[in-house]
Design a protein around this motif. Structure first.
Motif, PDB file in Angstrom:
ATOM      1  N   ASP A  99       0.699  -1.353   0.379  1.00  0.00           N
ATOM      2  CA  ASP A  99       0.324   0.328  -0.380  1.00  0.00           C
ATOM      3  C   ASP A  99       0.910   0.918   0.252  1.00  0.00           C
ATOM      4  OD1 ASP A  99      -2.471   1.390   2.166  1.00  0.00           O
ATOM      5  OD2 ASP A  99      -1.953   2.078   0.528  1.00  0.00           O
ATOM      6  N   ARG A 101      -0.643   4.673  -1.074  1.00  0.00           N
ATOM      7  CA  ARG A 101      -1.008   5.733  -0.652  1.00  0.00           C
ATOM      8  C   ARG A 101      -1.233   5.898   1.344  1.00  0.00           C
ATOM      9  NH1 ARG A 101      -5.581   4.397  -4.394  1.00  0.00           N
ATOM     10  NH2 ARG A 101      -5.409   2.605  -3.396  1.00  0.00           N
ATOM     11  N   SER A 102      -1.238   5.439   2.040  1.00  0.00           N
ATOM     12  CA  SER A 102      -1.998   5.132   2.700  1.00  0.00           C
ATOM     13  C   SER A 102      -1.122   6.268   3.874  1.00  0.00           C
ATOM     14  CB  SER A 102      -2.920   4.012   3.772  1.00  0.00           C
ATOM     15  OG  SER A 102      -3.360   3.492   3.000  1.00  0.00           O
ATOM     16  N   TYR A 105      -1.676   1.416   8.105  1.00  0.00           N
ATOM     17  CA  TYR A 105      -2.426   0.338   7.626  1.00  0.00           C
ATOM     18  C   TYR A 105      -4.040   0.416   7.474  1.00  0.00           C
ATOM     19  CZ  TYR A 105      -4.764  -0.921  11.780  1.00  0.00           C
ATOM     20  OH  TYR A 105      -5.808  -1.715  12.690  1.00  0.00           O
ATOM     21  N   SER A 106      -4.039  -0.345   6.492  1.00  0.00           N
ATOM     22  CA  SER A 106      -5.487  -0.752   6.331  1.00  0.00           C
ATOM     23  C   SER A 106      -6.325  -1.389   6.086  1.00  0.00           C
ATOM     24  CB  SER A 106      -5.997   0.573   4.836  1.00  0.00           C
ATOM     25  OG  SER A 106      -7.131  -0.393   4.703  1.00  0.00           O
ATOM     26  N   SER A 108      -8.281  -2.921   4.414  1.00  0.00           N
ATOM     27  CA  SER A 108      -9.334  -2.775   3.603  1.00  0.00           C
ATOM     28  C   SER A 108      -8.653  -3.676   2.428  1.00  0.00           C
ATOM     29  CB  SER A 108      -9.790  -1.527   3.373  1.00  0.00           C
ATOM     30  OG  SER A 108     -10.570  -2.183   2.188  1.00  0.00           O
ATOM     31  N   TYR A 110      -9.205  -3.333  -0.654  1.00  0.00           N
ATOM     32  CA  TYR A 110      -9.287  -2.074  -1.561  1.00  0.00           C
ATOM     33  C   TYR A 110      -8.170  -1.213  -1.979  1.00  0.00           C
ATOM     34  CZ  TYR A 110     -13.689  -3.938  -2.350  1.00  0.00           C
ATOM     35  OH  TYR A 110     -14.890  -5.038  -2.187  1.00  0.00           O
ATOM     36  N   GLU A 111      -7.280  -0.910  -0.547  1.00  0.00           N
ATOM     37  CA  GLU A 111      -5.875   0.382   0.131  1.00  0.00           C
ATOM     38  C   GLU A 111      -4.817   0.414  -0.665  1.00  0.00           C
ATOM     39  OE1 GLU A 111      -8.864   3.202   1.050  1.00  0.00           O
ATOM     40  OE2 GLU A 111      -7.010   3.168   1.255  1.00  0.00           O
ATOM     41  N   TYR A 112      -5.248  -1.929  -0.318  1.00  0.00           N
ATOM     42  CA  TYR A 112      -4.142  -2.228  -1.168  1.00  0.00           C
ATOM     43  C   TYR A 112      -3.565  -2.169  -2.758  1.00  0.00           C
ATOM     44  CZ  TYR A 112      -2.663  -3.045   3.651  1.00  0.00           C
ATOM     45  OH  TYR A 112      -2.454  -2.914   4.604  1.00  0.00           O
ATOM     46  N   ASP A 113      -2.240  -1.847  -3.138  1.00  0.00           N
ATOM     47  CA  ASP A 113      -1.587  -1.556  -4.288  1.00  0.00           C
ATOM     48  C   ASP A 113      -1.348  -2.726  -4.632  1.00  0.00           C
ATOM     49  OD1 ASP A 113      -0.847   0.981  -3.303  1.00  0.00           O
ATOM     50  OD2 ASP A 113      -2.321   1.174  -4.646  1.00  0.00           O
TER      51      ASP A 113
END
Length: 125
Positions: A99, A101-102, A105-106, A108, A110-113
């Motif tokens: 990830d 962008r964050s 941590y997330s 989700s 959807y947050e991981y590229d």
């Protein structure tokens, strides 16, 4: 080519330990928060653990706290998941994810590229 490659999955018995590795290539590794997820048969992919870019901060889902440890070696572009006291309910395909962008941590997906292809962990009772 940007790539995450997991390894270390195996068939083990309950109570055993296992260490997963995820080698990254083609990216600036220390720019990414790294996470581990897992997906058991017939279930949704769930977040397991995350580690900050410099490795100073970690977080875990409740079911693995005290048993699993996430770590990273930025010099080797690798993130690890040490799993101790394994239980049959830990059986799943384990994925590492990145990830960029964050801020932190997330949990989700959807947050991981970026995602690896997964490594199988089977824990027999």
């Amino acid at each position: 080519q940007v790539q995450l490659v997991e390894s270390g999955g195996d068939l083990v018995q309950a109570g055993d330990s296992l260490k997963l590795s995820c080698a990254a290539s083609g990216l600036t590794f220390n720019s990414y928060i790294m996470g581990w997820f897992r997906q058991a048969p017939g279930k949704q992919r769930e977040w397991v653990a995350a580690i900050s870019r410099a490795g100073r901060n970690t977080n875990y889902t409740d079911s693995v706290k005290g048993r699993f440890t996430i770590s990273r070696d930025n010099a080797k572009n690798t993130v690890y998941l040490q799993m101790n006291s394994l239980k049959p309910e830990d059986t799943a395909v384990y994925y590492c994810a990145a990830d960029k962008r964050s801020n932190w941590y997330s949990d989700s997906v959807y947050e991981y590229d970026l995602w690896g292809q997964g490594t199988h962990v089977t824990v027999s009772s």
